[in-house]
Scaffold this motif. Sequence first.
Motif, short mmCIF file in Angstrom:
data_model
loop_
_atom_site.label_atom_id
_atom_site.label_comp_id
_atom_site.label_asym_id
_atom_site.label_seq_id
_atom_site.Cartn_x
_atom_site.Cartn_y
_atom_site.Cartn_z
N GLY A 163 0.81 -1.21 0.00
CA GLY A 163 0.00 0.00 0.00
C GLY A 163 0.84 1.26 0.00
O GLY A 163 0.61 2.18 -0.80
N SER A 164 1.82 1.34 0.90
CA SER A 164 2.67 2.53 0.95
C SER A 164 3.56 2.61 -0.28
O SER A 164 3.83 3.71 -0.79
N LEU A 165 4.01 1.46 -0.79
CA LEU A 165 4.85 1.48 -1.98
C LEU A 165 4.04 1.97 -3.19
O LEU A 165 4.59 2.66 -4.07
N LEU A 169 -5.52 8.88 -3.87
CA LEU A 169 -5.51 7.57 -4.52
C LEU A 169 -6.57 6.66 -3.90
O LEU A 169 -6.81 6.71 -2.69
N PRO A 170 -7.22 5.81 -4.71
CA PRO A 170 -8.30 4.95 -4.20
C PRO A 170 -7.81 3.99 -3.12
O PRO A 170 -6.64 3.59 -3.09
N LEU A 171 -8.73 3.63 -2.25
CA LEU A 171 -8.42 2.71 -1.16
C LEU A 171 -7.99 1.35 -1.69
O LEU A 171 -8.42 0.92 -2.76
N LEU A 172 -7.15 0.68 -0.91
CA LEU A 172 -6.78 -0.70 -1.21
C LEU A 172 -7.50 -1.62 -0.23
O LEU A 172 -7.58 -1.32 0.96
N SER A 217 -12.39 -7.07 2.32
CA SER A 217 -12.22 -6.60 3.70
C SER A 217 -11.14 -5.53 3.77
O SER A 217 -10.34 -5.36 2.85
N LYS A 218 -11.12 -4.83 4.89
CA LYS A 218 -10.18 -3.73 5.08
C LYS A 218 -8.75 -4.23 5.09
O LYS A 218 -8.43 -5.25 5.70
N ALA A 245 -12.57 1.52 -4.84
CA ALA A 245 -11.54 0.78 -4.10
C ALA A 245 -10.96 -0.34 -4.96
O ALA A 245 -11.63 -0.91 -5.82
N CYS A 246 -9.68 -0.62 -4.73
CA CYS A 246 -8.98 -1.66 -5.50
C CYS A 246 -8.62 -2.83 -4.59
O CYS A 246 -8.23 -2.63 -3.44
#
Length: 409
Positions: A21-23, A235-238, A244-245, A306-307
Motif C-alpha cells: 500500500g505505501s509502496l 488515490l483509491p483505497l486498497l 475486507s479492510k 476501491a482496488c
Amino acid sequence: MSTSCVTVRFAPSPTGFPHLGSLRTAFYNYVFAKQFNGKFVLRIEDTDKTRIVGASVQSIVDTLKWVNLIPDEGPIFQSERKALYQQKANELLEKEAAYRCFCSQTRLELLRKEAAKNREMPRYDRRCFHLSKEEIKDNFNKKIPFTIRFKLPNELVEFEDMIFGMNSTNVFEVESDPILLKSDGFPTYHLANVVDDNDMKVTHILRGEEWLTSTPKHVLLYRAFGWQPPKFAHLPLLKNKDGSKLSKRNDDLRVDVLRKEGYLPEAIINYLRTIGGGFQNLCEDKIYDLNEIISSFKLDNIHTHACKLDIDKLNLYNRLVIGDYLQNNSSHLVSCLRTLISDKFGADIASEFDDDYLKYILKWSNEGPPIDEILLILGDEKFSQRLKNALSYIKSNNTNSVTQNVAEV
C-alpha cells in the motif's frame, strides 16, 4: 503551471515496514514527477517518537532503491525541523488563528464522556480560547503544560481533487479545533505536513483516499498562513481480495517479505500499475520497463473505486519476469536465487548448488511451484539430494521437461 516545476513527496511514518500500500503511493508520486521531469522527495514523518519502529527508515530507503524509485532529494526528517514548526505555530498565535490550550487530559476525557452520554460528536468547547492574558500568564508561571490549537473558522471550504472532483465542507460544523503543536513541542500531522509542503515547494500531493477528509482542514491552514495550497490527488483505497479492510500490519504484504520470498522488483512495479489505474495502452499480461510505464501514465485515468489486492496476479507477473530473465539474462536471476538461498539457509548451503542446477530450479518454479515454496523444500536435505539426482538425469538425457522429471522424484 510549468511542468518543469512539479515537485511531489513520499512521506511515510517509520512506524512499520514498507508494504504494498505505501509502496503504491511512492510509485504514483514517482511516476507523476518523472512524467514532467519533476522532483521526487522522500520525507520521513518521525515526530511521534513513541511509535517509531527501529530499522524502518533504512527499510524504506532500501525498498525504494530496490524497486528503482530513487528519490531526487531526501530522506528529510521532520524530527530535525522542530524549531520551524514551533515558529510557524507562533505565527498563527500572533494572527489569533490559533490559541494555547491548558486543559488537562482528565478534563478532555470528561468532555468526551459527556458527549458520548448525550450521543453527540465529541468536540472541544474552546474554554482556553476565552482565557484572558492575565490567566494565560498565570498558567505560564505555574508551568502548566499546553498545546496549541487551530481555531477553525466557520466557513465553507471548497477544493477540487484531481481524482475525486469537487469537495465542499464546513469543517467547523463537524470537527473540533485540531491540535497543531503537542505539549512536548512536536507538531501533529496537520501542522507539519502543511508547513513542510509549503517549505519544500511541493506542487502536487498524491496520497491515500483516507486523507481526503483531512484536506479541508489543511486548506484552512494554508489560508491562515496566507499560502497557496498545492493540488491534491487522492488515490483509491486498497482492500484485501475478499473486500475486507487492508491491514498495514499484515506481514504478507511487506515488501521485504515479498523480496525474501523471491518476488522480483520488475514484477512488483508492474503489479502496482494494476491497482488503481492511470495507465493507458498497457496489456495486463505483459511486463513493461519503468520508462514505458511512466510514458503511459495519465492521472485522469486513476480510479475512484476501491482496488483489491490480488496476489495471484503478482505471481503471474513474477513468472513473466522470471521467464524473460531465463531467456535473456539468466545469470542475473541465478545470482538472485543464490542470494535468497544464502539469506535463508546460509552461504555454505548456497555454495553447494552450481549455476546450472539453480537455472533448472528457476525453470521448474516458472512452470510449477513459486520460488518461496521451492526455498522451503530446498531446506529438506533428503529432497534436495533426490532433486539433484533427478536434475542430473535430466542433463545426461538432454531433456527439457523439468516439471515432468521432477514430479517423478
